[in-house]
Every structure is written in C-alpha cells, then in structure tokens.
Design a protein around this motif. Sequence first.
Motif, PDB file in Angstrom:
ATOM      1  N   GLY A 165       7.212   5.541   6.109  1.00  0.00           N
ATOM      2  CA  GLY A 165       7.521   6.585   5.136  1.00  0.00           C
ATOM      3  C   GLY A 165       7.156   6.163   3.721  1.00  0.00           C
ATOM      4  O   GLY A 165       6.828   5.014   3.448  1.00  0.00           O
ATOM      5  N   GLY A 166       7.202   7.121   2.807  1.00  0.00           N
ATOM      6  CA  GLY A 166       6.969   6.848   1.394  1.00  0.00           C
ATOM      7  C   GLY A 166       5.512   6.706   1.008  1.00  0.00           C
ATOM      8  O   GLY A 166       5.204   6.214  -0.074  1.00  0.00           O
ATOM      9  N   LEU A 167       4.607   7.140   1.880  1.00  0.00           N
ATOM     10  CA  LEU A 167       3.181   7.018   1.577  1.00  0.00           C
ATOM     11  C   LEU A 167       2.658   8.288   0.927  1.00  0.00           C
ATOM     12  O   LEU A 167       3.056   9.392   1.276  1.00  0.00           O
ATOM     13  N   GLU A 168       1.768   8.121  -0.022  1.00  0.00           N
ATOM     14  CA  GLU A 168       1.014   9.240  -0.596  1.00  0.00           C
ATOM     15  C   GLU A 168      -0.365   9.172   0.063  1.00  0.00           C
ATOM     16  O   GLU A 168      -1.069   8.176  -0.066  1.00  0.00           O
ATOM     17  N   ILE A 169      -0.721  10.224   0.785  1.00  0.00           N
ATOM     18  CA  ILE A 169      -1.943  10.182   1.580  1.00  0.00           C
ATOM     19  C   ILE A 169      -2.910  11.266   1.143  1.00  0.00           C
ATOM     20  O   ILE A 169      -2.558  12.441   1.070  1.00  0.00           O
ATOM     21  N   GLY A 170      -4.141  10.844   0.846  1.00  0.00           N
ATOM     22  CA  GLY A 170      -5.217  11.768   0.515  1.00  0.00           C
ATOM     23  C   GLY A 170      -6.252  11.722   1.630  1.00  0.00           C
ATOM     24  O   GLY A 170      -6.182  10.885   2.532  1.00  0.00           O
ATOM     25  N   GLY A 171      -7.194  12.617   1.580  1.00  0.00           N
ATOM     26  CA  GLY A 171      -8.225  12.643   2.601  1.00  0.00           C
ATOM     27  C   GLY A 171      -9.576  13.003   2.020  1.00  0.00           C
ATOM     28  O   GLY A 171      -9.650  13.719   1.018  1.00  0.00           O
ATOM     29  N   MET A 172     -10.621  12.478   2.630  1.00  0.00           N
ATOM     30  CA  MET A 172     -11.983  12.832   2.254  1.00  0.00           C
ATOM     31  C   MET A 172     -12.863  12.741   3.491  1.00  0.00           C
ATOM     32  O   MET A 172     -12.499  12.104   4.470  1.00  0.00           O
ATOM     33  N   ALA A 173     -13.988  13.419   3.436  1.00  0.00           N
ATOM     34  CA  ALA A 173     -14.953  13.368   4.527  1.00  0.00           C
ATOM     35  C   ALA A 173     -16.344  13.259   3.934  1.00  0.00           C
ATOM     36  O   ALA A 173     -16.571  13.658   2.785  1.00  0.00           O
ATOM     37  N   PHE A 174     -17.249  12.722   4.709  1.00  0.00           N
ATOM     38  CA  PHE A 174     -18.623  12.563   4.241  1.00  0.00           C
ATOM     39  C   PHE A 174     -19.414  13.860   4.317  1.00  0.00           C
ATOM     40  O   PHE A 174     -20.439  14.004   3.669  1.00  0.00           O
ATOM     41  N   GLY A 175     -18.925  14.819   5.116  1.00  0.00           N
ATOM     42  CA  GLY A 175     -19.629  16.096   5.252  1.00  0.00           C
ATOM     43  C   GLY A 175     -18.657  17.202   5.598  1.00  0.00           C
ATOM     44  O   GLY A 175     -17.501  16.964   5.921  1.00  0.00           O
ATOM     45  N   ARG A 176     -19.128  18.430   5.515  1.00  0.00           N
ATOM     46  CA  ARG A 176     -18.308  19.612   5.791  1.00  0.00           C
ATOM     47  C   ARG A 176     -19.064  20.518   6.742  1.00  0.00           C
ATOM     48  O   ARG A 176     -20.240  20.810   6.536  1.00  0.00           O
ATOM     49  N   THR A 177     -18.406  20.982   7.807  1.00  0.00           N
ATOM     50  CA  THR A 177     -19.003  21.879   8.781  1.00  0.00           C
ATOM     51  C   THR A 177     -18.804  23.320   8.354  1.00  0.00           C
ATOM     52  O   THR A 177     -17.741  23.683   7.870  1.00  0.00           O
ATOM     53  N   VAL A 178     -19.816  24.126   8.559  1.00  0.00           N
ATOM     54  CA  VAL A 178     -19.683  25.565   8.367  1.00  0.00           C
ATOM     55  C   VAL A 178     -19.451  26.154   9.750  1.00  0.00           C
ATOM     56  O   VAL A 178     -20.250  25.949  10.662  1.00  0.00           O
ATOM     57  N   LEU A 179     -18.331  26.854   9.909  1.00  0.00           N
ATOM     58  CA  LEU A 179     -18.005  27.419  11.209  1.00  0.00           C
ATOM     59  C   LEU A 179     -18.900  28.602  11.540  1.00  0.00           C
ATOM     60  O   LEU A 179     -19.190  29.426  10.676  1.00  0.00           O
ATOM     61  N   ALA A 191       0.842  -1.208   0.000  1.00  0.00           N
ATOM     62  CA  ALA A 191       0.000   0.000   0.000  1.00  0.00           C
ATOM     63  C   ALA A 191       0.869   1.248   0.000  1.00  0.00           C
ATOM     64  O   ALA A 191       1.637   1.481   0.926  1.00  0.00           O
ATOM     65  N   LYS A 192       0.766   2.033  -1.057  1.00  0.00           N
ATOM     66  CA  LYS A 192       1.530   3.287  -1.176  1.00  0.00           C
ATOM     67  C   LYS A 192       0.615   4.498  -1.182  1.00  0.00           C
ATOM     68  O   LYS A 192       0.996   5.569  -0.763  1.00  0.00           O
ATOM     69  N   LYS A 193      -0.616   4.319  -1.709  1.00  0.00           N
ATOM     70  CA  LYS A 193      -1.576   5.422  -1.785  1.00  0.00           C
ATOM     71  C   LYS A 193      -2.714   5.150  -0.796  1.00  0.00           C
ATOM     72  O   LYS A 193      -3.522   4.263  -1.014  1.00  0.00           O
ATOM     73  N   ILE A 194      -2.737   5.936   0.264  1.00  0.00           N
ATOM     74  CA  ILE A 194      -3.699   5.750   1.347  1.00  0.00           C
ATOM     75  C   ILE A 194      -4.745   6.857   1.270  1.00  0.00           C
ATOM     76  O   ILE A 194      -4.413   8.019   1.058  1.00  0.00           O
ATOM     77  N   LEU A 195      -6.003   6.496   1.478  1.00  0.00           N
ATOM     78  CA  LEU A 195      -7.075   7.482   1.546  1.00  0.00           C
ATOM     79  C   LEU A 195      -7.650   7.470   2.956  1.00  0.00           C
ATOM     80  O   LEU A 195      -8.243   6.482   3.388  1.00  0.00           O
ATOM     81  N   LEU A 196      -7.434   8.560   3.687  1.00  0.00           N
ATOM     82  CA  LEU A 196      -8.021   8.717   5.018  1.00  0.00           C
ATOM     83  C   LEU A 196      -9.462   9.163   4.853  1.00  0.00           C
ATOM     84  O   LEU A 196      -9.758  10.026   4.031  1.00  0.00           O
ATOM     85  N   VAL A 197     -10.349   8.594   5.641  1.00  0.00           N
ATOM     86  CA  VAL A 197     -11.768   8.933   5.548  1.00  0.00           C
ATOM     87  C   VAL A 197     -12.275   9.354   6.925  1.00  0.00           C
ATOM     88  O   VAL A 197     -12.122   8.619   7.901  1.00  0.00           O
TER      89      VAL A 197
END
Length: 142
Positions: A112-126, A84-90
Amino acid sequence: MGEWVRAHDLLVPVPIAKAAHWERDFCPVTEPVRLLSKKIGVPWAPALVKKRPGWSQHLRRRRERKEGSEARFSGRAELLPVGAKKILLVDDILTTGSTLNQAADLLRQARGGLEIGGMAFGRTVLRGMGREGVERAARIQK
C-alpha cells in the motif's frame, strides 16, 4: 517526457508471456525499460509476473479485453525497494488501459501507499472507432 519519467522512484515493465518471449527472443518492454533505466538513472524491477498467457489482446474486442485482463499477473512485493513510493508501469501497447489498471491494482495490493503512473510505447486504434472515436479516446487518455 524525460523529467516526468525521472520523477518516479522505480520503473516496472509489464511482462509478456514466456512463450512470446521465447518466440521473439526478447521482451519488447523489459529491454527498452532496462535501457531507459540506465540512461536516466531511475532503477527498474520485474515486480510483476505473468501467471497465465491468455489470448493476445489485439485479437479481442474492448469488452473481452477488459474481462480477459483479470488475474493474468501477480505482484512481487519483495522486488519493490523499500523507499520506492512513485512507481511507473511501462507497457508496450496501450489499447483500453485494462492491463495497466490491473497491474497497478496488483502492486497496490502487494504494498500500500504507492503512487502509480503508467506509460506505453504505442497506442492501438480500435477497429470500427472511426475518426470521432479515435479523437474521443485520445481525449480520455490525456
């Protein structure tokens, strides 16, 4: 979005506190990640562990969120598949991005050596951002 998610080798859910899991009787991130993994054929692993509960982020101000996200998780390198080199954090909700940033840093420290992306199911408005602030935050997140 499906193709973008499929471009990753592994999905990693951001964990919630044990008390919150017990109270809800499910994890609002892990359960959808399991289903997504099964549907699109990208494996998932619980490679992050919540070390301490901390305050609920939705009750905090922006600065407090950034300061409070420090050291809430630990990485579990043994659960990351060797290839696993490309990880998607959820995560369930994205507010400032502090949680995803900390989680990504921990996984990079774990291996080390990981390409990490991120996503979320929703977005908060501050609160107090107003329309201009919301639009500015949306541009920053893109």
